[in-house]
Design an enzyme around this catalytic site. Structure first.
Site, mmCIF file in Angstrom:
data_model
loop_
_atom_site.group_PDB
_atom_site.id
_atom_site.type_symbol
_atom_site.label_atom_id
_atom_site.label_comp_id
_atom_site.label_asym_id
_atom_site.label_seq_id
_atom_site.Cartn_x
_atom_site.Cartn_y
_atom_site.Cartn_z
ATOM 1 N N SER A 106 -3.474 -22.484 -16.254
ATOM 2 C CA SER A 106 -3.286 -23.825 -16.803
ATOM 3 C C SER A 106 -4.456 -24.726 -16.439
ATOM 4 O O SER A 106 -4.875 -24.777 -15.275
ATOM 5 C CB SER A 106 -1.988 -24.433 -16.270
ATOM 6 O OG SER A 106 -0.873 -23.699 -16.723
ATOM 7 N N GLU A 107 -4.963 -25.422 -17.451
ATOM 8 C CA GLU A 107 -6.094 -26.325 -17.249
ATOM 9 C C GLU A 107 -5.842 -27.306 -16.100
ATOM 10 O O GLU A 107 -4.760 -27.890 -15.987
ATOM 11 C CB GLU A 107 -6.336 -27.113 -18.543
ATOM 12 C CG GLU A 107 -7.411 -28.170 -18.446
ATOM 13 C CD GLU A 107 -7.514 -29.007 -19.708
ATOM 14 O OE1 GLU A 107 -8.592 -29.574 -19.956
ATOM 15 O OE2 GLU A 107 -6.512 -29.094 -20.444
ATOM 16 N N ASP A 125 8.225 -29.466 -15.214
ATOM 17 C CA ASP A 125 7.210 -28.587 -15.804
ATOM 18 C C ASP A 125 7.401 -28.611 -17.308
ATOM 19 O O ASP A 125 8.408 -28.119 -17.831
ATOM 20 C CB ASP A 125 7.357 -27.158 -15.259
ATOM 21 C CG ASP A 125 6.195 -26.253 -15.642
ATOM 22 O OD1 ASP A 125 5.445 -26.603 -16.571
ATOM 23 O OD2 ASP A 125 6.047 -25.185 -15.010
ATOM 24 N N ARG A 178 5.191 -27.308 -19.568
ATOM 25 C CA ARG A 178 4.314 -26.342 -20.227
ATOM 26 C C ARG A 178 5.092 -25.410 -21.160
ATOM 27 O O ARG A 178 6.236 -25.051 -20.877
ATOM 28 C CB ARG A 178 3.565 -25.503 -19.187
ATOM 29 C CG ARG A 178 2.531 -26.273 -18.398
ATOM 30 C CD ARG A 178 1.936 -25.426 -17.290
ATOM 31 N NE ARG A 178 2.921 -25.130 -16.248
ATOM 32 C CZ ARG A 178 2.640 -24.444 -15.134
ATOM 33 N NH1 ARG A 178 1.418 -23.982 -14.943
ATOM 34 N NH2 ARG A 178 3.580 -24.222 -14.239
ATOM 35 N N CYS A 226 -5.607 -24.654 -7.738
ATOM 36 C CA CYS A 226 -5.941 -24.178 -9.080
ATOM 37 C C CYS A 226 -7.356 -23.612 -9.177
ATOM 38 O O CYS A 226 -7.573 -22.535 -9.745
ATOM 39 C CB CYS A 226 -5.759 -25.302 -10.097
ATOM 40 S SG CYS A 226 -4.079 -25.967 -10.155
ATOM 41 N N GLY A 272 -1.567 -31.139 -15.228
ATOM 42 C CA GLY A 272 -0.401 -31.726 -14.566
ATOM 43 C C GLY A 272 0.914 -31.124 -15.035
ATOM 44 O O GLY A 272 1.915 -31.823 -15.128
ATOM 45 N N ARG A 273 0.904 -29.806 -15.317
ATOM 46 C CA ARG A 273 2.044 -29.112 -15.917
ATOM 47 C C ARG A 273 2.416 -29.753 -17.254
ATOM 48 O O ARG A 273 3.580 -29.984 -17.572
ATOM 49 C CB ARG A 273 3.256 -29.056 -14.976
ATOM 50 C CG ARG A 273 2.960 -28.382 -13.646
ATOM 51 C CD ARG A 273 4.238 -28.003 -12.914
ATOM 52 N NE ARG A 273 3.913 -27.600 -11.545
ATOM 53 C CZ ARG A 273 4.070 -28.380 -10.474
ATOM 54 N NH1 ARG A 273 4.584 -29.586 -10.612
ATOM 55 N NH2 ARG A 273 3.726 -27.958 -9.281
#
Length: 449
Positions: A50-51, A125, A127, A65, A92-93
């Site tokens: 995840s970015e 979350d 995502r 990360c 940030g999720r």
């Protein structure tokens, strides 16, 4: 949208760009996979990342990360078959960068990462992974070994048509700045605990599937891995001791731990008689758990002091290799005096043959600088660990020295990787001939259990 190549510190990856139906661009870095792979090939090692601008690009220590991204790229490079999906829009999720920073502000007041998101009106979350699954399927990766400590990610991809044949935890060391964040992920979001048995697996001859120690030392347990290691700690200007011979604490405690791990993973540790006379090393494993190697002292003139630890301490066996005419004094039962068979020098490869005849096949050449340099010049070292400390000694006992070249194009340029141990930097050099069959630092690391 695009397909190209991306050279990195870890490997040269195929880089494929995609655009989802919201207009967001994503990329996949892949290695050794294609959409026509047959069923007999092992499932690729895949990380869905995840970015995270703050962690990935800015080196933030509030999260793990950035370290996870680099570790994943390294593991895929070593495996030689896998991919890292870089999912944008997951900041940030998936609450966005500015909202993540607002959540940071709440965390500064003691709120954990889950409650901070909830307090701002977001899910813990948010995502989704449908675009990640679509990219994997497009690249032919329908069955994967998922590199993740998050069980929810496995469930999400499985529901989207990706068969996760194994989930390989991706754990990096906690830091003071992110310990609370990581504890929250484990306690409230079900992430895997850090693997406490990684070192035990290495000591047992296995190769852990993931982890910092597996990354550094895992291939030492391979049947075709490096057999002869060498290690030196020196100053930035290339000295291992001052001009008076003072060698105390050139490098730091983390490098000492690294050295003791190498000792625990080899059969024998080799030093010169001059090093024993100057430093009186124990050459045992104390900073970590592990077996003591056989101590080998190369001492053509028999000058090792009678009270040297290697001759008086029976913690581990010692081979005292002396010249044919050297006079030796009585020693303890743990010491075997070995006479060098001729009057010539102790040629490195002949030393290795002598040790192999005694069942000592994995060897660490530890010091001093002249001995390590001799083994390197003789092309008898498979891997060299050269630790440099941020200190300038100015004059003293030289560290590594190799044969000089008139032209830089003829200089030795081995495959290398680097990592930090506190203030010190380890440069790990693969000195084996680069042939079609010779494994390198980028070779496969699999669980050998």
């Amino acid at each position: 949208m695009a397909d190209t190549r991306l050279p990195t510190d870890h490997a040269t990856f195929r880089m494929t760009a995609y655009r989802d139906d919201t207009g967001t661009d994503h990329v996949v870095l892949s290695l050794g996979v294609s959409d026509d792979d047959g069923p007999d090939l092992p499932p690729p090692l895949v990380r869905v990342h995840s970015e995270c601008l703050t962690g990935d690009a800015l080196g933030s220590r509030r999260c793990d990360c950035g370290e996870q991204l680099q570790h994943a790229l390294q593991l895929v490079a070593r495996t030689g078959r896998g991919a890292v999906v870089y999912a944008r829009g997951h900041e940030g999720r998936a609450i966005g960068l500015a909202e993540k920073l607002r959540a940071y502000a709440l965390q500064d007041r003691g709120v954990d990462t889950v409650d901070a998101n909830l307090a701002l009106g977001h899910p813990a979350d948010a995502r989704t992974y449908d675009h990640c699954a679509a990219m994997l399927l497009d690249l032919g990766m329908r069955r994967v070994r998922l590199l993740s400590s998050n069980p929810a990610k496995e469930l999400a991809l499985s529901a989207l048509g990706i068969e996760v044949v194994e989930r390989v935890p991706l754990v990096v060391p906690d830091r003071e700045e992110n310990a609370f964040y990581l504890a929250t992920k484990r306690a409230r979001m079900g992430h895997d605990e850090a693997d406490q048995d990684e070192w035990d697996q290495l000591l047992a001859g296995r190769i852990p599937a993931a982890g910092e120690l597996a990354q550094r030392y895992g291939d030492l347990n391979r049947a075709d891995g490096p057999r002869v290691l060498a290690q030196l700690g020196q100053s930035l200007d290339g000295f291992i001791a001052s001009r008076t011979g003072d060698a105390a604490f050139v490098t730091g405690e983390l490098d000492r731990e690294h050295l003791h791990r190498l000792r625990a993973l080899v059969d024998a540790v080799v030093v010169g008689g001059a090093t024993v006379a100057c430093d009186d090393p124990q050459l045992t494993v104390r900073a970590v758990d592990g077996p003591h190697p056989t101590r080998v002292v190369l001492d053509p003139r028999g000058t090792t002091p009678a009270d040297a630890v290697v001759l008086t301490d029976a913690t581990s066996p010692t081979l005292w290799v002396v010249g044919a005419d050297a006079r030796v004094r009585p020693v303890g039962d743990h010491v075997e005096v070995v006479r060098w068979p001729d009057a010539g020098p102790m040629e490195p490869r002949a030393v290795l043959d002598l040790l192999a005849a005694r069942g000592l096949h994995r060897v660490l050449v530890e010091g001093g600088g002249r001995l390590v340099s001799a083994f390197v010049r003789a092309e008898a070292v498979d891997r060299l660990y050269l630790t440099t400390a941020p200190v300038l000694i100015g004059d003293g006992v030289p560290g590594l020295r190799v044969d000089g070249q008139d032209r830089l194009t003829d200089a030795l340029r081995p495959t290398a990787r680097r990592y930090r141990l506190g203030d010190d930097v380890v440069t790990e050099l693969d000195l084996r001939p680069l042939t079609a069959t010779a494994p390198t630092l980028a070779d496969d690391v699999q669980d050998a259990s």
